[in-house]
Design an enzyme around this catalytic site. Sequence first.
Site, mmCIF file in Angstrom:
data_model
loop_
_atom_site.group_PDB
_atom_site.id
_atom_site.type_symbol
_atom_site.label_atom_id
_atom_site.label_comp_id
_atom_site.label_asym_id
_atom_site.label_seq_id
_atom_site.Cartn_x
_atom_site.Cartn_y
_atom_site.Cartn_z
ATOM 1 N N LYS A 166 -4.002 29.553 -4.488
ATOM 2 C CA LYS A 166 -4.227 30.989 -4.264
ATOM 3 C C LYS A 166 -3.689 31.869 -5.401
ATOM 4 O O LYS A 166 -4.142 32.996 -5.575
ATOM 5 C CB LYS A 166 -3.595 31.416 -2.932
ATOM 6 C CG LYS A 166 -4.334 30.875 -1.704
ATOM 7 C CD LYS A 166 -3.731 31.424 -0.422
ATOM 8 C CE LYS A 166 -4.413 30.832 0.804
ATOM 9 N NZ LYS A 166 -3.892 31.401 2.049
ATOM 10 N N ASN A 204 -7.477 34.628 -1.725
ATOM 11 C CA ASN A 204 -8.055 33.551 -0.895
ATOM 12 C C ASN A 204 -9.566 33.672 -0.755
ATOM 13 O O ASN A 204 -10.189 32.836 -0.094
ATOM 14 C CB ASN A 204 -7.409 33.526 0.500
ATOM 15 C CG ASN A 204 -7.911 34.646 1.368
ATOM 16 O OD1 ASN A 204 -8.162 35.749 0.894
ATOM 17 N ND2 ASN A 204 -8.106 34.365 2.638
ATOM 18 N N ASP A 251 -6.165 37.421 3.885
ATOM 19 C CA ASP A 251 -5.112 37.011 4.824
ATOM 20 C C ASP A 251 -4.401 38.246 5.398
ATOM 21 O O ASP A 251 -4.104 38.302 6.588
ATOM 22 C CB ASP A 251 -4.058 36.139 4.111
ATOM 23 C CG ASP A 251 -4.569 34.730 3.828
ATOM 24 O OD1 ASP A 251 -5.389 34.223 4.624
ATOM 25 O OD2 ASP A 251 -4.151 34.142 2.816
ATOM 26 N N ALA A 275 9.874 33.330 3.899
ATOM 27 C CA ALA A 275 9.617 34.132 2.694
ATOM 28 C C ALA A 275 8.736 33.336 1.731
ATOM 29 O O ALA A 275 8.892 33.409 0.521
ATOM 30 C CB ALA A 275 10.930 34.537 2.030
ATOM 31 N N ALA A 320 2.778 32.995 3.103
ATOM 32 C CA ALA A 320 2.262 33.666 4.305
ATOM 33 C C ALA A 320 3.165 34.842 4.694
ATOM 34 O O ALA A 320 2.677 35.918 5.071
ATOM 35 C CB ALA A 320 2.162 32.666 5.456
ATOM 36 N N ASN A 352 15.138 34.617 5.871
ATOM 37 C CA ASN A 352 14.751 33.335 5.263
ATOM 38 C C ASN A 352 15.972 32.463 5.042
ATOM 39 O O ASN A 352 17.085 32.954 4.888
ATOM 40 C CB ASN A 352 14.045 33.575 3.921
ATOM 41 C CG ASN A 352 13.249 32.359 3.481
ATOM 42 O OD1 ASN A 352 12.588 31.723 4.304
ATOM 43 N ND2 ASN A 352 13.309 32.009 2.210
ATOM 44 N N LEU A 401 18.025 33.104 0.895
ATOM 45 C CA LEU A 401 18.081 34.570 0.918
ATOM 46 C C LEU A 401 17.400 35.189 -0.311
ATOM 47 O O LEU A 401 16.701 36.206 -0.196
ATOM 48 C CB LEU A 401 19.553 35.019 1.008
ATOM 49 C CG LEU A 401 19.786 36.527 1.007
ATOM 50 C CD1 LEU A 401 19.132 37.184 2.221
ATOM 51 C CD2 LEU A 401 21.277 36.847 0.967
ATOM 52 N N TYR A 458 -1.169 27.235 13.850
ATOM 53 C CA TYR A 458 -2.155 27.060 14.937
ATOM 54 C C TYR A 458 -2.331 25.599 15.310
ATOM 55 O O TYR A 458 -3.127 25.263 16.177
ATOM 56 C CB TYR A 458 -3.504 27.717 14.590
ATOM 57 C CG TYR A 458 -4.033 27.357 13.232
ATOM 58 C CD1 TYR A 458 -4.731 26.182 13.007
ATOM 59 C CD2 TYR A 458 -3.813 28.211 12.152
ATOM 60 C CE1 TYR A 458 -5.195 25.858 11.752
ATOM 61 C CE2 TYR A 458 -4.260 27.890 10.879
ATOM 62 C CZ TYR A 458 -4.956 26.704 10.689
ATOM 63 O OH TYR A 458 -5.407 26.379 9.442
HETATM 64 P P1 NAP Z 1 5.419 28.117 2.089
HETATM 65 O O1 NAP Z 1 5.044 29.082 1.014
HETATM 66 O O2 NAP Z 1 5.662 26.696 1.750
HETATM 67 O O3 NAP Z 1 6.770 28.703 2.794
HETATM 68 C C1 NAP Z 1 7.463 27.940 3.754
HETATM 69 C C2 NAP Z 1 8.525 28.806 4.423
HETATM 70 O O4 NAP Z 1 9.131 28.027 5.475
HETATM 71 C C3 NAP Z 1 9.665 29.223 3.490
HETATM 72 O O5 NAP Z 1 10.124 30.480 3.864
HETATM 73 C C4 NAP Z 1 10.734 28.149 3.769
HETATM 74 O O6 NAP Z 1 12.054 28.589 3.542
HETATM 75 C C5 NAP Z 1 10.550 27.971 5.274
HETATM 76 N N1 NAP Z 1 11.044 26.675 5.698
HETATM 77 C C6 NAP Z 1 10.500 25.448 5.477
HETATM 78 N N2 NAP Z 1 11.263 24.485 6.033
HETATM 79 C C7 NAP Z 1 12.319 25.124 6.631
HETATM 80 C C8 NAP Z 1 13.436 24.678 7.385
HETATM 81 N N3 NAP Z 1 13.632 23.390 7.642
HETATM 82 N N4 NAP Z 1 14.303 25.608 7.839
HETATM 83 C C9 NAP Z 1 14.113 26.922 7.582
HETATM 84 N N5 NAP Z 1 13.064 27.417 6.891
HETATM 85 C C10 NAP Z 1 12.182 26.520 6.411
HETATM 86 O O7 NAP Z 1 4.346 28.096 3.251
HETATM 87 P P2 NAP Z 1 3.287 29.261 3.641
HETATM 88 O O8 NAP Z 1 2.049 29.085 2.882
HETATM 89 O O9 NAP Z 1 3.999 30.578 3.594
HETATM 90 O O10 NAP Z 1 2.933 28.859 5.176
HETATM 91 C C11 NAP Z 1 3.881 29.031 6.223
HETATM 92 C C12 NAP Z 1 3.223 28.687 7.555
HETATM 93 O O11 NAP Z 1 2.186 29.612 7.854
HETATM 94 C C13 NAP Z 1 2.573 27.293 7.561
HETATM 95 O O12 NAP Z 1 2.897 26.659 8.777
HETATM 96 C C14 NAP Z 1 1.085 27.582 7.496
HETATM 97 O O13 NAP Z 1 0.355 26.598 8.197
HETATM 98 C C15 NAP Z 1 0.995 28.931 8.215
HETATM 99 N N6 NAP Z 1 -0.166 29.742 7.754
HETATM 100 C C16 NAP Z 1 -1.082 30.136 8.688
HETATM 101 C C17 NAP Z 1 -2.151 30.928 8.301
HETATM 102 C C18 NAP Z 1 -3.163 31.373 9.328
HETATM 103 O O14 NAP Z 1 -4.275 31.788 8.956
HETATM 104 N N7 NAP Z 1 -2.843 31.343 10.606
HETATM 105 C C19 NAP Z 1 -2.310 31.311 6.956
HETATM 106 C C20 NAP Z 1 -1.353 30.890 6.033
HETATM 107 C C21 NAP Z 1 -0.277 30.100 6.444
HETATM 108 P P3 NAP Z 1 12.734 28.441 2.064
HETATM 109 O O15 NAP Z 1 12.178 29.578 1.273
HETATM 110 O O16 NAP Z 1 14.183 28.557 2.321
HETATM 111 O O17 NAP Z 1 12.324 27.093 1.536
#
Ligand code: NAP
Length: 284
Positions: A70, A91, A106, A131, A134, A154, A157, A228
Amino acid sequence: MIDGYTKTLGLIGDPVEHTLSPLIHNTLSQKFGHNLIYVPFHVQKELIENAIKGAYSLNILGLNITYPYKTQVMNYLVDIDDIAKQIGSVNTLVRFKNGYKGYNTDMPGLYRALLSENIKVEGSDIIILGAGGAARSATFMCAFYKANKVYLLNRTLEKAEKIANEVNNFFRRNCIFPLKISDHSKLPNKKFFVIQATSVGLFPDVDNVVIDDETFYEKIHTALDLIYKPKETKFLRLVKQHGGKTLNGLKMLLYQGIIAYELWNEVSVSDEIANSVLDELNKS
Ligand code: NAP
């Protein structure tokens, strides 16, 4: 029926096998009677530029871009919508004269999902968990639609602080407040709308939740989990057990797709059609 007039749309990502986007777009094209087909394209990192140029040469009408491209894809476009540029994430690609223009659907998709559930952003106090990419779109959405105060929590931090600074500067309003997730007990004692935007709880990690302290759930009147799969995460179960209203991420997925479809085909998708596509997604 595919014939000589059929237009092609698609999704570029790595991996793409799990995607629900073909179901969304092929159902929409059936509902509208459009002669379109939407297909997944599994593209490797080093071939992304070739893929975008090749898609344009092949007269592909539009593309969705998913993980992990993206941001990278922004290098290969003729234009980028202002808010997508600020969010740093594209996207959806729409075909223009000499190439594709990039959009972020999004963010408005999330807002339309909330509108459809009568969940108010304007003037509300909101907590965002996470953070990553998404959470970044969700934070822009909250500031854009004039939430009152947004607490961005987050594990790391510094990432929450970076997003908060960028969004507060962009909207010239101090409305995003970063906090370490382990400091959640420092949140004001009131009821919030919460957006769960971490990947904790995503299939197959279904027994985990990002905050397991039950007192946190007493502060939630409504919660959206962007996940989801599964349809009900442990996070949403805890919210429900404490009397909160819950929503999973399917409607956000649906509306980011609908807004892309509207951009490609210059149509407006009614609530009735949106709900029939949602029925298909719920069956999948
Ligand atoms: P990402 O960029 O990889 O970010 C992951 C986030 O989760 C970070 O804030 C990370 O914290 C946190 N995290 C991961 N493991 C953790 C743990 N064990 N304890 C605490 N925090 C943790 O992922 P993303 O693209 O933002 O996606 C996040 C979620 O949204 C995913 O599940 C994805 O499937 C969903 N999503 C849904 C849609 C939709 O259309 N419904 C669209 C996009 C994404 P740190 O920064 O500390 O690593």
